[in-house]
Enzyme design. Sequence first.
Site, PDB file in Angstrom:
ATOM      1  N   ARG A  37       0.801  -1.238   0.099  1.00  9.21           N
ATOM      2  CA  ARG A  37       0.009   0.134  -0.133  1.00  9.21           C
ATOM      3  C   ARG A  37       0.655   1.240  -0.006  1.00  9.21           C
ATOM      4  O   ARG A  37       0.521   2.180   0.561  1.00  9.21           O
ATOM      5  CB  ARG A  37      -1.057  -0.024   1.266  1.00  9.21           C
ATOM      6  CG  ARG A  37      -2.114  -0.876   1.236  1.00  9.21           C
ATOM      7  CD  ARG A  37      -3.021  -0.960   0.246  1.00  9.21           C
ATOM      8  NE  ARG A  37      -4.091  -1.942   0.258  1.00  9.21           N
ATOM      9  CZ  ARG A  37      -4.208  -3.170   0.079  1.00  9.21           C
ATOM     10  NH1 ARG A  37      -3.183  -3.725  -0.849  1.00  9.21           N
ATOM     11  NH2 ARG A  37      -5.177  -3.963   0.181  1.00  9.21           N
TER      12      ARG A  37
ATOM     13  N   GLU B 130      -5.513   3.631   6.161  1.00 11.00           N
ATOM     14  CA  GLU B 130      -5.147   3.495   4.783  1.00 11.00           C
ATOM     15  C   GLU B 130      -5.652   4.787   3.941  1.00 11.00           C
ATOM     16  O   GLU B 130      -4.845   5.254   2.869  1.00 11.00           O
ATOM     17  CB  GLU B 130      -5.968   2.245   4.187  1.00 11.00           C
ATOM     18  CG  GLU B 130      -5.290   1.755   2.740  1.00 11.00           C
ATOM     19  CD  GLU B 130      -6.039   0.472   2.285  1.00 11.00           C
ATOM     20  OE1 GLU B 130      -5.710  -0.420   2.745  1.00 11.00           O
ATOM     21  OE2 GLU B 130      -6.701   0.646   1.618  1.00 11.00           O
TER      22      GLU B 130
ATOM     23  N   SER C  72     -10.750  -1.261   2.730  1.00 13.62           N
ATOM     24  CA  SER C  72     -10.267  -1.424   4.028  1.00 13.62           C
ATOM     25  C   SER C  72      -9.821   0.026   4.591  1.00 13.62           C
ATOM     26  O   SER C  72      -9.192   0.759   3.882  1.00 13.62           O
ATOM     27  CB  SER C  72      -8.780  -2.182   3.766  1.00 13.62           C
ATOM     28  OG  SER C  72      -9.038  -3.503   3.477  1.00 13.62           O
TER      29      SER C  72
HETATM   30  N1  EPU Z   1     -10.919 -11.302   9.575  1.00 18.28           N
HETATM   31  C1  EPU Z   1     -11.702 -11.413  10.740  1.00 18.28           C
HETATM   32  N2  EPU Z   1     -12.701 -10.366  10.818  1.00 18.28           N
HETATM   33  C2  EPU Z   1     -13.060  -9.520   9.992  1.00 18.28           C
HETATM   34  C3  EPU Z   1     -12.441  -9.464   8.846  1.00 18.28           C
HETATM   35  C4  EPU Z   1     -11.170 -10.508   8.621  1.00 18.28           C
HETATM   36  O1  EPU Z   1     -11.339 -12.207  11.483  1.00 18.28           O
HETATM   37  O2  EPU Z   1     -14.251  -8.835  10.239  1.00 18.28           O
HETATM   38  C5  EPU Z   1      -9.966 -12.270   9.195  1.00 18.28           C
HETATM   39  C6  EPU Z   1     -10.405 -13.146   8.091  1.00 18.28           C
HETATM   40  O3  EPU Z   1     -11.005 -14.331   8.607  1.00 18.28           O
HETATM   41  C7  EPU Z   1      -8.994 -13.677   7.902  1.00 18.28           C
HETATM   42  C8  EPU Z   1      -8.141 -12.163   8.008  1.00 18.28           C
HETATM   43  O4  EPU Z   1      -8.587 -11.491   8.875  1.00 18.28           O
HETATM   44  O5  EPU Z   1      -8.331 -14.699   8.417  1.00 18.28           O
HETATM   45  C9  EPU Z   1      -7.772 -11.440   6.585  1.00 18.28           C
HETATM   46  O6  EPU Z   1      -9.053 -11.089   6.101  1.00 18.28           O
HETATM   47  P1  EPU Z   1      -9.502 -10.944   4.346  1.00 18.28           P
HETATM   48  O7  EPU Z   1      -8.854 -12.316   3.865  1.00 18.28           O
HETATM   49  O8  EPU Z   1     -10.797 -10.275   4.400  1.00 18.28           O
HETATM   50  O9  EPU Z   1      -8.428  -9.673   4.133  1.00 18.28           O
HETATM   51  P2  EPU Z   1      -7.770  -8.293   4.622  1.00 18.28           P
HETATM   52  O10 EPU Z   1      -6.640  -8.720   5.340  1.00 18.28           O
HETATM   53  O11 EPU Z   1      -8.974  -7.977   5.640  1.00 18.28           O
HETATM   54  C10 EPU Z   1      -6.801  -7.457   2.699  1.00 18.28           C
HETATM   55  C11 EPU Z   1      -6.667  -6.051   1.853  1.00 18.28           C
HETATM   56  C12 EPU Z   1      -8.221  -6.027   0.985  1.00 18.28           C
HETATM   57  C13 EPU Z   1      -7.965  -7.385  -0.019  1.00 18.28           C
HETATM   58  C14 EPU Z   1      -7.862  -8.470   0.750  1.00 18.28           C
HETATM   59  C15 EPU Z   1      -7.883  -9.604  -0.060  1.00 18.28           C
HETATM   60  C16 EPU Z   1      -5.646  -4.579   3.445  1.00 18.28           C
HETATM   61  C17 EPU Z   1      -5.434  -3.490   4.171  1.00 18.28           C
HETATM   62  N3  EPU Z   1      -6.634  -5.061   2.711  1.00 18.28           N
HETATM   63  O12 EPU Z   1      -7.629  -7.469   3.594  1.00 18.28           O
HETATM   64  O13 EPU Z   1      -7.820  -4.709   0.407  1.00 18.28           O
HETATM   65  O14 EPU Z   1      -9.154  -7.127  -0.843  1.00 18.28           O
HETATM   66  O15 EPU Z   1      -7.006  -8.560   1.722  1.00 18.28           O
HETATM   67  O16 EPU Z   1      -6.548  -9.706  -0.585  1.00 18.28           O
HETATM   68  O17 EPU Z   1      -4.358  -5.253   3.080  1.00 18.28           O
HETATM   69  C18 EPU Z   1      -8.428  -2.378   0.350  1.00 18.28           C
HETATM   70  O18 EPU Z   1      -7.487  -2.132   0.586  1.00 18.28           O
HETATM   71  O19 EPU Z   1      -9.266  -1.521   0.419  1.00 18.28           O
HETATM   72  C19 EPU Z   1      -8.930  -3.874   0.285  1.00 18.28           C
HETATM   73  C20 EPU Z   1     -10.346  -4.298   0.298  1.00 18.28           C
END
Ligand code: EPU
Length: 338
Positions: free
Chosen positions: A161, A334, A238
């Site tokens: 990012r 972010e 995010s």
């Molecule tokens: N999780 C929870 N509770 C929640 C949300 C997530 O426990 O409410 C856990 C999930 O179960 C999982 C982990 O956290 O084990 C990661 O969650 P997720 O796969 O949904 O991805 P993220 O890390 O929350 C990142 C990016 C997203 C991108 C997704 C998929 C960042 C800040 N965000 O989200 O990017 O779409 O991975 O690769 O790195 C964005 O930047 O706007 C964005 C949506």
Amino acid sequence: MSLQRRNVDLTGLNTLALPSRAACYVEITTPPQLFAGELKQAPRFVLGDGSNLVLTSDFDGLVVHMAIAGRQLLSEDTDAWYIRAGAGENWHDFVQWTLGQGWPGLENLSLIPGRVGAAPIQNIGAYGLEVGECVHSLNAWDFEKRCFLTVDRKDCRFGYRDSLFKQEGWHLSGRMAIASVLFRLPKRWRPKTRYTDVTQELAAREITSPTPRDIASAIIAIRQRKLPDPAVTPNAGSFFHNPVVDRSIAEKLGSDYPSLPRYPQPDGQVKLAAGWLIEQAGWKGKSLGPVGMFEKQALVLVNHGGGTGADVLRTMAAVRAAVHEKFGVALTPEPIFL
Ligand code: EPU
């Protein structure tokens, strides 16, 4: 003739739907419009779709709205296709167009809101791919030196990012506007399907040898299930970075909370899931006034209606405090704050 308009409402130009007015506003649809001397005016802010933006008040300056269209195959060699797109192209439409043309590589970034010109600034990433991996170079207008410059991928200093544009503060100072991006998509395509959500979605669809379109379709479905549509529930994706901490801190947290998702990084540090931390701190689906954290993905801050920049700042502070108190981890927002 001046292209500028005065006292323009920005509420419909940011995906959090925050109310704000710009003293001056200009829409740029062709590169020569950037030569206009009046665009030197400061303060200045370069706007795309406003999908990663928190408007905290009115803006007493010039908003330059980048709407340069155009997408074409510039060249190809035995190894790759080189595709150029104008900064104002819608990101998702552009990705689907490349797939339709038979040029895979961007499918994992399907359905990310925003425009092409903004994608390299925060190096958008999802499901195991960051856009920087596919950028060959980009063309940016320097408002101060009044010239275009070409920035090669290695000089973009892409990180999680992060990019040169953020490191130099140009995304806030309005010094540069990306006019077009040249993508390099290798002809030797390999599916990127190691991300658990993607593996599970493809398995549920009984797809064992996915095509680029299969992956795009799976990712579109995953995103539609988990993430709110900004047209229905205003949000900026995010809201916090996934925090990267020293291994010793991650190990201590992991022993206290075994289900905490941890992703070891090449440099030995460990990335933690901010969504998990926020959920465990009690903020999933919780709001403070009109602004809260989404009930299906706690990392996404949503405006339930009528929220202002001040409401966003209040909720953001409360979430950060709750996570810090419970886990001792500091969350970094972010979006850009204007
Ligand atoms: N999780 C929870 N509770 C929640 C949300 C997530 O426990 O409410 C856990 C999930 O179960 C999982 C982990 O956290 O084990 C990661 O969650 P997720 O796969 O949904 O991805 P993220 O890390 O929350 C990142 C990016 C997203 C991108 C997704 C998929 C960042 C800040 N965000 O989200 O990017 O779409 O991975 O690769 O790195 C964005 O930047 O706007 C964005 C949506």
